[in-house]
Design a protein around this motif. Structure first.
Motif, PDB file in Angstrom:
ATOM      1  N   ASP A   1       5.332   0.161  -2.196  1.00 39.40           N
ATOM      2  CA  ASP A   1       5.567   1.348  -3.020  1.00 39.40           C
ATOM      3  C   ASP A   1       4.480   2.359  -2.678  1.00 39.40           C
TER       4      ASP A   1
ATOM      5  N   GLU B   1      14.719   4.951  -6.038  1.00 40.05           N
ATOM      6  CA  GLU B   1      13.257   4.879  -5.949  1.00 40.05           C
ATOM      7  C   GLU B   1      12.753   5.507  -4.648  1.00 40.05           C
TER       8      GLU B   1
ATOM      9  N   HIS C   1       9.857   3.352  -2.834  1.00 41.84           N
ATOM     10  CA  HIS C   1       9.997   1.969  -2.372  1.00 41.84           C
ATOM     11  C   HIS C   1      10.509   1.937  -0.929  1.00 41.84           C
TER      12      HIS C   1
END
Ligand SMILES: [Zn+2]
Length: 147
Positions: free
Chosen positions: A109, A139, A142
Motif C-alpha cells: 500500500d 483502492e 494497493h
C-alpha cells in the motif's frame, strides 16, 4: 597421494543479502516460509517483490516522485487485527486472515494521495514496467507484484 580434505578446503557460505529475514507467508490460506527484504519506511516485502519495488522507488525518485509504502508484508497477527477492525466497522476493507496478498509478501500500500495525484499518475504510467499492477478497483494505494 590422496587429495587433502578437511576444514581448510571448505569455502565459507556466501553471506545472505543485506536485510533478508524469513517469515511465514500465506498464499490462499496455505502457510509457507518466505524470504523478506526491506523497502522504505521500515516495511518489508517478499525478496523478489522488494527488489522490484526498490527499483521502482528509485526510478520514481529520479522523476521527483516519492512512493512511500504504508503497508507491505503482514504477519498473521497483523492481518487478524485488521480483519477484526474491518468486521467491527472501524477499519478499511481487509481480507480474511491467510488470504491477503499482503501476507504473501507481494502487495504494497503506497501513500498516493488519491486518484489524481502525481504519485497515482506516475504509477499508472510506469508501475507495470517494474511488474506492479493495481488489483483492487476501489483502492488506488494497493499495488501487487505480478510480473
Ligand atoms: Zn493493500
Amino acid at each position: 597421494m590422496p587429495p587433502r580434505v578437511g576444514p581448510a578446503t571448505v569455502q565459507p557460505a556466501a553471506p545472505a543479502p543485506t536485510g533478508i529475514t524469513y517469515g511465514t507467508g500465506y498464499v490462499n490460506g496455505v502457510p509457507r516460509r518466505i524470504a523478506l527484504a526491506p523497502i522504505p519506511n521500515g516495511k518489508r516485502m517478499r525478496s523478489d517483490a522488494a527488489a522490484a519495488f526498490n527499483r521502482m522507488h528509485a526510478a520514481a525518485r529520479a522523476a521527483g516522485i516519492t512512493l512511500a509504502p504504508e503497508s507491505g508484508f503482514r504477519s498473521m497477527q497483523e492481518q487478524e487485527a485488521l480483519w477484526r477492525a474491518h468486521r467491527s466497522g472501524r477499519g478499511n476493507l481487509a481480507a480474511r486472515p491467510g488470504f491477503s496478498n499482503h501476507q504473501g509478501g507481494i502487495a504494497v500500500d503506497i501513500n498516493v494521495n488519491g486518484w489524481r495525484s502525481a504519485q497515482s499518475r506516475w504509477l499508472n504510467q510506469h508501475a507495470q514496467e517494474f511488474g506492479f499492477r493495481r488489483t483492487v478497483p476501489s483502492e488506488p494505494w494497493h499495488w501487487e507484484y505480478r510480473p
